[in-house]
Write a protein that holds these residues in place. Structure first.
Motif, PDB file in Angstrom:
ATOM      1  N   ASP A 119      33.502  46.131  42.346  1.00 50.51           N
ATOM      2  CA  ASP A 119      34.760  46.781  41.966  1.00 50.51           C
ATOM      3  C   ASP A 119      35.989  45.933  42.275  1.00 50.51           C
ATOM      4  OD1 ASP A 119      34.083  49.037  40.733  1.00 50.51           O
ATOM      5  OD2 ASP A 119      34.713  50.427  42.318  1.00 50.51           O
ATOM      6  N   TYR A 120      35.861  45.090  43.286  1.00 49.19           N
ATOM      7  CA  TYR A 120      37.007  44.331  43.790  1.00 49.19           C
ATOM      8  C   TYR A 120      37.730  43.574  42.675  1.00 49.19           C
ATOM      9  CZ  TYR A 120      39.530  41.017  46.798  1.00 49.19           C
ATOM     10  OH  TYR A 120      40.494  40.264  47.420  1.00 49.19           O
ATOM     11  N   SER A 121      36.958  42.998  41.737  1.00 49.47           N
ATOM     12  CA  SER A 121      37.576  42.170  40.695  1.00 49.47           C
ATOM     13  C   SER A 121      37.586  42.877  39.345  1.00 49.47           C
ATOM     14  CB  SER A 121      36.837  40.835  40.578  1.00 49.47           C
ATOM     15  OG  SER A 121      35.499  41.056  40.157  1.00 49.47           O
ATOM     16  N   HIS A 122      37.436  44.208  39.376  1.00 50.35           N
ATOM     17  CA  HIS A 122      37.344  44.940  38.111  1.00 50.35           C
ATOM     18  C   HIS A 122      38.656  44.908  37.330  1.00 50.35           C
ATOM     19  CE1 HIS A 122      35.750  48.026  35.403  1.00 50.35           C
ATOM     20  NE2 HIS A 122      36.999  48.457  35.363  1.00 50.35           N
ATOM     21  N   ILE A 123      38.575  44.555  36.065  1.00 46.85           N
ATOM     22  CA  ILE A 123      39.694  44.781  35.147  1.00 46.85           C
ATOM     23  C   ILE A 123      39.105  45.436  33.899  1.00 46.85           C
ATOM     24  CG2 ILE A 123      41.152  42.877  35.946  1.00 46.85           C
ATOM     25  CD1 ILE A 123      40.278  41.311  33.458  1.00 46.85           C
ATOM     26  N   GLN A 156      34.683  33.080  46.577  1.00 47.40           N
ATOM     27  CA  GLN A 156      36.000  33.680  46.806  1.00 47.40           C
ATOM     28  C   GLN A 156      36.244  33.871  48.303  1.00 47.40           C
ATOM     29  OE1 GLN A 156      38.714  34.250  45.206  1.00 47.40           O
ATOM     30  NE2 GLN A 156      39.715  35.419  46.827  1.00 47.40           N
ATOM     31  N   GLU A 164      45.945  38.543  33.821  1.00 46.08           N
ATOM     32  CA  GLU A 164      45.592  39.880  34.288  1.00 46.08           C
ATOM     33  C   GLU A 164      44.543  39.810  35.385  1.00 46.08           C
ATOM     34  OE1 GLU A 164      43.566  42.243  31.359  1.00 46.08           O
ATOM     35  OE2 GLU A 164      43.683  44.064  32.567  1.00 46.08           O
ATOM     36  N   ARG A 165      44.733  40.591  36.443  1.00 44.34           N
ATOM     37  CA  ARG A 165      43.741  40.767  37.506  1.00 44.34           C
ATOM     38  C   ARG A 165      43.831  42.214  37.968  1.00 44.34           C
ATOM     39  NH1 ARG A 165      41.886  36.770  36.233  1.00 44.34           N
ATOM     40  NH2 ARG A 165      41.027  34.994  37.373  1.00 44.34           N
ATOM     41  N   ASN A 166      42.809  42.598  38.742  1.00 49.88           N
ATOM     42  CA  ASN A 166      42.838  43.920  39.362  1.00 49.88           C
ATOM     43  C   ASN A 166      44.007  43.960  40.354  1.00 49.88           C
ATOM     44  OD1 ASN A 166      42.341  46.180  41.032  1.00 49.88           O
ATOM     45  ND2 ASN A 166      40.150  46.023  40.739  1.00 49.88           N
ATOM     46  N   SER A 213      29.997  33.639  42.826  1.00 52.94           N
ATOM     47  CA  SER A 213      31.452  33.697  42.638  1.00 52.94           C
ATOM     48  C   SER A 213      32.116  34.467  43.768  1.00 52.94           C
ATOM     49  CB  SER A 213      31.800  34.414  41.330  1.00 52.94           C
ATOM     50  OG  SER A 213      31.038  33.920  40.282  1.00 52.94           O
ATOM     51  N   GLU A 230      34.575  32.759  36.522  1.00 50.72           N
ATOM     52  CA  GLU A 230      34.563  33.831  37.526  1.00 50.72           C
ATOM     53  C   GLU A 230      35.415  33.523  38.754  1.00 50.72           C
ATOM     54  OE1 GLU A 230      30.827  35.579  38.495  1.00 50.72           O
ATOM     55  OE2 GLU A 230      30.265  35.895  36.406  1.00 50.72           O
ATOM     56  N   HIS A 262      43.381  41.877  45.917  1.00 51.36           N
ATOM     57  CA  HIS A 262      42.551  41.959  44.709  1.00 51.36           C
ATOM     58  C   HIS A 262      42.914  40.973  43.612  1.00 51.36           C
ATOM     59  CE1 HIS A 262      40.150  45.716  45.342  1.00 51.36           C
ATOM     60  NE2 HIS A 262      40.934  45.716  46.392  1.00 51.36           N
ATOM     61  N   LEU A 288      35.365  40.598  37.047  1.00 47.06           N
ATOM     62  CA  LEU A 288      35.524  39.169  36.797  1.00 47.06           C
ATOM     63  C   LEU A 288      34.487  38.350  37.554  1.00 47.06           C
ATOM     64  CD1 LEU A 288      39.375  39.017  36.991  1.00 47.06           C
ATOM     65  CD2 LEU A 288      38.044  38.032  35.143  1.00 47.06           C
ATOM     66  N   ARG A 289      34.200  38.779  38.803  1.00 46.66           N
ATOM     67  CA  ARG A 289      33.226  38.024  39.601  1.00 46.66           C
ATOM     68  C   ARG A 289      31.907  38.779  39.619  1.00 46.66           C
ATOM     69  NH1 ARG A 289      37.700  38.014  43.325  1.00 46.66           N
ATOM     70  NH2 ARG A 289      39.118  36.394  42.583  1.00 46.66           N
ATOM     71  N   GLN A 290      31.111  38.546  38.590  1.00 46.75           N
ATOM     72  CA  GLN A 290      29.833  39.239  38.456  1.00 46.75           C
ATOM     73  C   GLN A 290      28.793  38.651  39.405  1.00 46.75           C
ATOM     74  OE1 GLN A 290      28.927  41.697  36.216  1.00 46.75           O
ATOM     75  NE2 GLN A 290      30.822  41.893  35.064  1.00 46.75           N
ATOM     76  N   LYS A 291      28.806  37.339  39.531  1.00 51.75           N
ATOM     77  CA  LYS A 291      27.731  36.679  40.263  1.00 51.75           C
ATOM     78  C   LYS A 291      28.021  36.629  41.764  1.00 51.75           C
ATOM     79  CE  LYS A 291      27.642  32.806  37.917  1.00 51.75           C
ATOM     80  NZ  LYS A 291      27.178  31.504  37.415  1.00 51.75           N
TER      81      LYS A 291
END
Lengths: 380, 286
Positions: free
Chosen positions: A310-314, A329, B245-247, A325, B285, B257, A319-322
Motif C-alpha cells: 500500500d505504501y507506494s499505491h497510486i 527503498q 505523481e506519487r502516493n 524495489s 519501481e 510516501h 509502484l514498488r511491486q517487487k
C-alpha cells in the motif's frame, strides 16, 4: 552537595531509586527499562526494583536473548527491543476528530491542542540519543515543526547511560551514533559495579539535570572512578565487530540498478520489522474512521512501513511491486538519500534491524555486497 | 533559475494537517468519469496558490486524496479542482452536489515557474486529464501574454469523447496568439482532426528549440516519449518541466510516501525540472 553542569559526581544505586521517586513526585512520569516478554522494553518505571537488574543480553542476525549478567548491574543489557521513538512519536496518534454539521463537518480537536505530559527517559544509550537528534531534524523542517513531536520532545528529561559493552549487532562506532554520549542529555550516567560497590558517576548536561542531581546525596567522583567511566565507551567500541562502510551513501547511489537487490529479495520477507524497530524510521499513513451513526469521524496517523504494498499505491496500482524495489527503498533512504534530505545519516548503528530481522539480513553485509557487486567508485 | 522556489511556495497553512471546510458551489461533468468542482471557503477567507500546486481534499469520514488545482490562481472567488474517479474516495466525491462541504488542506508543492521563463516560447505537452494541472499555468501565461513568445499546446486523448476542457481548447485554438494541436488515438471514420500520439504531435509542431520552455504532464511511462520528442526538437532537459505523481498522505514531506529518489514529491515536486531527475527517471519501481 550542589552539582553544576559538567561536575562529575557519584551516587549509589539507592539514590537512583530516589531520583525516580523524585521525578514522579514532581509529576514527571519516568520511562525506563523493564523486562517483559523476554525482552527489555522502555515503559513507565516505578523504581529500580522493576529494572532489568542482573540481566544482560546477546544479539546477532535474527537473534536476541536475555541472559544472566555477571555483575548485577541495572544497565547490564545493551538496548531495549524498541527505542524511544514510540514515546516521542506514538504508533497511533489522533490527528483530529470531527462531527457532521449540516452538509459539512466541524473539527473538534486537532493535534496542535494535545497537551502531552512531561516525561523522563531513563537509560538512553548514545545511539538512541543520536537517533532522537535525527528525529529532531526530521520533525523540524523549514517553516513547519510537527506539533505533537515538538510538544512531547520539548518536555522530555533525558538521563543517558553510557555503554560499557557492545553486543553482536552493535556498529555505532562506525555509523557515528556512539558509543560515547556527548550531548543532548540532562544527566549522563556511567554505572560502576566493582568490589561489591554499585555506584553511578553522573554529569549534568543542563540546568534541569544539575538541579536534579543537587537534590540527591552525591559526592565528588574520584580520579579512579573518572578513569573507569571514561574507559567504558572505549571498551564498547572495541568490542564491535560489525562496521558500516563510510562510503555507503555513494555505494547506494551507484547501486540503484544493482543485481544484488534480487539477491536480498530472495531472503527478505518484506515483513517490515526493520522499519518498526528502527529508531529513526518516521513514515506514517493515515486512517479515517467513523462511528456507526456516520456522524463522528476521526483521523489517525499510524506508523507505516515502506515494505507494505500500500505504501507506494497510486491510481493504477503499487509502484514498488517487487520485494527488491521495496528493500532498495528502505536501505537507500536510510543510508543514502537521508543525507540529501536531512544532512545526516538515517542510521545510528544500533543494529536492531539486524537482530529483529526474522531471516537475519545484516545491512552492514548488504552494503559490503553492493560494493562488491559494482557499487564501488573504482578507487579501491 | 534564481528566484525559482525550492519547496512549498505560498500560503502554507497554519496547521497543515487540519482540513479547512470549503463549500461546493458548482459541479461540472467534464468527460466520462471526470468532474470539476468550484470550491469556496466556508470561513469566508481567501486562498492563495501558484499554478502547479495541489490540495489534499477530504470527504468527511471517507478519506483524503491529493488533487492538483486546475483553476485560475487570479480568481479570488473560488478554487477549481478536476477529479477523475479512480478509487473509493473519488467515487464517493462524485456523488456530492452543490452546497455540500468538503475539507481542503493545502496548497502544497513546488509550482510551475512563471517569472523565470519570461521571454521564452512555451510548449505544453499533455493528454487526457493531464491538462488539469497545466491549466492554471496556461491561464497565467494568457494573463501575461505579452511576456512570452510563441505558445503551443499539444494535447492528446484516447478518443473524441474524452477531450478534457474541449470548449477551452477550441477557445485557445481560436486565438491568433496560441497554437493548439489536439490529437486522438482513435476516432470515428470521417474525423478530420489529427490521429496519433502526443509525441508525434510534438514532432509535427513548429518548435524552435533554442529558447523554448516545455511543460509536460503525462503518466510516468508516457513522459519519456514526450521528453524524447522535445529533445528531438532541440528543447534540452534544463528547459523541460514535468509534474509527477506519487502516493501522498501528508503534503509536507513528513509521511515519507511520496519519495522519489532523495526528493519528497509533495514538497520538492510535483513539478521538477527534468534535468534534476533525468538520472532517476527510467529506473524501474523507484
Amino acid at each position: 552537595m550542589r552539582a553544576s553542569i559538567g561536575d562529575k559526581v557519584i551516587f549509589t544505586h539507592a539514590e537512583l531509586d530516589r531520583l525516580i521517586a523524585l521525578l514522579w513526585g514532581d509529576g514527571i512520569p519516568v520511562v525506563g527499562p523493564k523486562v517483559a516478554d523476554g525482552a527489555v522494553v522502555y515503559e513507565p518505571l516505578g523504581g529500580i526494583g522493576e529494572m532489568p537488574w542482573g540481566w544482560s543480553d546477546e544479539s546477532g542476525p535474527g537473534h536476541y536473548r536475555l541472559v544472566a549478567g555477571e555483575d548485577g548491574a541495572l544497565f547490564g543489557y545493551s538496548l531495549g527491543a524498541q527505542g524511544w521513538k514510540r514515546h516521542l512519536y506514538p504508533p497511533r496518534q489522533n490527528l483530529f476528530r470531527a462531527e457532521r454539521a449540516g452538509r459539512g463537518f466541524r473539527i473538534l480537536r486537532s493535534v496542535g491542542d494535545d497537551a502531552s505530559p512531561p516525561m523522563a527517559f531513563l537509560g538512553v544509550r548514545a545511539c538512541e540519543l543520536t537517533a532522537i537528534g535525527v528525529l529532531d531534524r526530521v520533525f523540524s523542517q523549514e517553516g513547519f515543526e510537527e506539533p505533537g513531536y515538538r510538544s512531547r520532545r520539548g518536555k522530555v528529561i533525558i538521563i543517558a547511560v553510557e555503554c560499557a559493552r557492545a553486543v553482536g549487532t552493535c556498529f555505532c562506532a562506525s555509523a557515528g551514533g556512539g558509543p560515547a554520549v556527548d550531548g543532548r542529555f540532562d544527566i549522563k550516567l556511567n554505572e560502576i559495579v566493582e568490589d561489591g560497590g554499585h555506584v553511578f558517576l553522573a554529569v549534568a548536561g543542563s540546568d534541569t539535570g544539575a538541579a536534579l542531581l543537587s537534590r540527591l546525596s552525591v559526592v565528588p567522583a574520584s580520579d579512579a572512578q573518572i578513569i573507569i567511566a571514561a574507559a567504558q565507551p572505549v571498551e564498547a567500541a572495541r568490542q564491535q565487530s560489525r562496521r558500516m562502510d563510510a562510503e555507503a551513501p555513494g555505494i547506494l547511489e551507484r547501486s540503484l540498478e544493482s543485481p544484488h537487490w534480487d539477491d536480498v529479495a530472495g531472503r527478505c520477507l518484506t515483513c517490515g520489522n526493520c522499519t518498526m524497530v528502527c529508531p529513526t524510521c518516521f513514515c506514517t499513513t493515515v486512517e479515517d474512521v467513523t462511528d456507526l451513526s456516520g456522524n463522528h469521524a476521526e483521523r489517525w496517523r499510524l506508523w507505516d512501513s515502506c515494505f507494505t504494498i500500500d505504501y507506494s499505491h497510486i491510481a493504477g496500482g503499487a509502484l514498488r511491486q517487487k520485494a527488491s524495489s521495496r528493500y532498495r527503498q528502505w536501505l537507500t533512504h536510510k543510508l543514502s538519500t537521508w543525507h540529501r534530505q536531512f544532512g545526516m545519516s538515517g542510521c545510528v548503528g544500533c543494529g536492531r534491524c539486524i537482530a529483529w530481522c526474522p531471516v537475519g539480513i545484516d545491512i552492514t553485509r548488504e552494503i559490503e555486497s553492493l560494493r562488491k557487486a559494482g557499487g564501488s567508485d573504482g578507487t579501491d | 533559475m534564481d528566484g525559482y522556489p525550492k519547496g512549498n511556495a505560498v500560503g502554507a497553512p497554519v496547521d497543515p494537517m487540519i482540513p479547512r471546510p470549503f463549500r461546493i458551489t458548482k459541479v461540472k461533468s467534464e468527460v466520462p468519469g471526470v468532474f470539476s468542482w468550484h470550491l469556496v471557503p466556508v470561513d469566508g477567507g481567501g486562498f492563495a496558490y501558484r499554478p502547479g500546486q495541489f490540495n489534499m481534499l477530504y470527504l468527511f469520514g471517507v478519506g483524503e486524496v491529493a488533487i492538483s488545482i486546475s483553476g485560475d490562481c487570479r480568481d479570488g472567488e473560488k478554487i477549481v479542482h478536476t477529479i477523475r474517479i479512480a478509487g473509493s474516495v473519488t467515487k464517493a466525491m462524485s456523488s456530492l452536489s452543490v452546497g455540500d462541504v468538503i475539507g481542503v488542506r493545502g496548497p502544497f508543492g513546488r509550482p510551475w515557474p512563471v517569472e523565470p521563463i519570461y521571454g521564452s516560447d512555451l510548449v505544453f505537452v499533455t493528454g487526457t486529464i493531464g491538462l488539469a494541472p497545466l491549466r492554471p499555468l496556461i491561464y497565467e501565461v494568457l494573463h501575461q501574454r505579452d511576456k512570452f513568445g510563441r505558445v503551443i499546446i499539444c494535447y492528446g486523448s484516447r478518443g473524441t469523447d474524452d477531450i478534457l476542457y474541449e470548449d477551452e481548447l477550441h477557445l485557445w485554438r481560436g486565438r491568433f496568439d496560441t497554437n493548439v494541436h489536439v490529437t486522438v488515438h482513435s476516432a470515428p471514420s470521417g474525423y478530420r482532426g489529427r490521429i496519433g500520439s502526443v509525441a508525434a504531435a510534438v514532432r509535427a509542431a513548429h518548435i524552435e528549440g533554442g529558447d523554448t520552455q516545455a511543460f509536460v504532464c503525462r503518466s510516468e511511462v508516457m513522459t519519456k516519449p514526450a521528453v524524447d520528442a522535445l529533445h528531438e526538437r532541440g528543447v534540452s532537459s534544463e528547459r523541460i518541466w514535468v509534474t509527477l505523481e506519487r502516493n501522498m498522505k501528508c503534503g509536507i514531506g513528513l509521511c515519507g510516501h511520496c519519495q522519489f529518489g532523495p526528493t519528497f514529491m509533495c514538497r520538492d515536486g510535483p513539478v521538477y525540472r527534468f534535468d534534476e531527475i533525468e538520472h532517476l527517471f527510467e529506473i524501474r519501481e523507484l
